[in-house]
Design an enzyme around this catalytic site. Structure first.
Site, PDB file in Angstrom:
ATOM      1  CG  ASP A  36      -2.101   0.823   0.929  1.00 12.97           C
ATOM      2  OD1 ASP A  36      -1.912   2.335   0.917  1.00 12.97           O
ATOM      3  OD2 ASP A  36      -3.277   0.384   1.091  1.00 12.97           O
ATOM      4  CG  ASP A  63       2.501   5.039  -6.581  1.00  9.28           C
ATOM      5  OD1 ASP A  63       1.370   4.563  -7.216  1.00  9.28           O
ATOM      6  OD2 ASP A  63       2.842   6.331  -6.808  1.00  9.28           O
ATOM      7  CB  VAL A  64      -0.303  -0.166  -7.760  1.00 11.71           C
ATOM      8  CG1 VAL A  64      -0.397  -0.933  -6.561  1.00 11.71           C
ATOM      9  CG2 VAL A  64      -1.443   0.707  -7.715  1.00 11.71           C
ATOM     10  CG  ASN A  90      -8.220  -3.826  -2.520  1.00  7.56           C
ATOM     11  OD1 ASN A  90      -9.592  -3.952  -2.672  1.00  7.56           O
ATOM     12  ND2 ASN A  90      -7.760  -3.020  -1.766  1.00  7.56           N
ATOM     13  CE1 TYR A 156     -13.307   3.197  -9.202  1.00 11.46           C
ATOM     14  CE2 TYR A 156     -15.345   2.591  -9.860  1.00 11.46           C
ATOM     15  CZ  TYR A 156     -14.351   2.517  -9.073  1.00 11.46           C
ATOM     16  OH  TYR A 156     -14.389   1.401  -7.910  1.00 11.46           O
ATOM     17  CE  LYS A 160     -12.163  -0.258  -9.851  1.00 12.93           C
ATOM     18  NZ  LYS A 160     -11.009  -1.170  -9.213  1.00 12.93           N
TER      19      LYS A 160
END
Length: 253
Positions: A36, A63-64, A90, A156, A160
């Site tokens: 995270d 940090d993805v 996630n 967003y 998704k």
């Protein structure tokens, strides 16, 4: 225990759905990398898990949206646990309900980098590991926003939908290598994702309100964690390329 000695990565695990998944998986015997960008939060969760099972959880600041971080996340998992069995993507951020007429390049890119690019990179790095060991499980946390057009703003929603496509394509491509990739599409869940929203676009919010008002109830992170456990366990061996809706009946309206 359903996940005894399995090596697991859970991104976005300092709180909300990611934390609930990590806690449940740890209870089921998994060794977990908690990743995270909230370093303090993720260390707190790891410390609590290690009190239950010594050296079973490792906290990483990740940090993805940064390739070097996702690469290091995979490398540390192999160094500490010797394998990677389950990858739970996630981590995600919300937009401010901006329609396409109002979204900025910067906002669009930030959401795509976290919600799509980071997931792609993590899976891409994990695939050779899964192929070599002839097994692997990927769980992506999508959203009803990935199935419908009136649950969020354009960035967003698009991110998704892309995650759903990524899930299905990955499942198809690697099914014969015994690699399963599924997604969960939560409805309204009590998490801290709203803190990532920033300024709210009033036009977009007003447009989505009728659909949002149909939700019969808010779920808890633990409700999603139990679905993730099913997908991570042998109980779902024949489930691949699926998007499991967990929304309390919201999408049935």
């Amino acid at each position: 225990m359903k996940l005894e000695n399995k090596s697991v990565i859970v991104t976005g695990s300092a709180g909300g759905i990611g934390e609930a998944i990590a806690r449940l998986f740890a209870k089921e015997g998994a060794n977990i990398i908690l990743a995270d960008c909230n370093e303090e939060g993720v260390k707190k969760v790891a410390d609590e898990l290690n009190k239950l099972r010594r050296n079973s959880a490792i906290a990483l600041k990740v940090d993805v949206s940064k390739k070097e971080d996702t690469d290091r996340m995979i490398e540390v998992t192999l160094e500490k646990f010797g394998s990677l069995d389950i990858l739970v993507n996630n981590a995600g951020i919300m937009d401010g309900f901006e329609p396409i007429g109002d979204i900025s390049d910067a906002k669009w890119q930030k959401i795509m980098d976290v919600n799509v690019l980071g997931v792609m990179r993590s899976i891409r790095r994990a695939i050779p590991i899964f192929k070599a060991q002839k097994s692997g499980i990927i769980i992506n946390i999508a959203s009803l926003g990935g199935l419908y057009g009136a649950r969020a703003g354009v960035a967003y929603t698009t991110s998704k939908h892309a995650l759903v496509g990524l899930t299905k394509n990955t499942a198809f491509m690697y099914a014969k290598e015994n690699i399963r990739c599924n997604a969960i599409a939560p409805g309204g869940v009590a998490t801290n994702i709203a803190t990532s929203m920033g300024d709210i676009n009033q036009f977009g919010m007003a447009k989505t309100q009728p659909g949002l008002a149909l939700s019969p109830s808010f779920g808890q992170p633990e409700d999603i964690a139990t679905v993730a456990l099913f997908l991570a366990s042998a109980e779902s061996n024949f489930v691949n390329g699926a998007v499991l809706t967990a929304d309390g009946g919201w999408s049935a309206y």
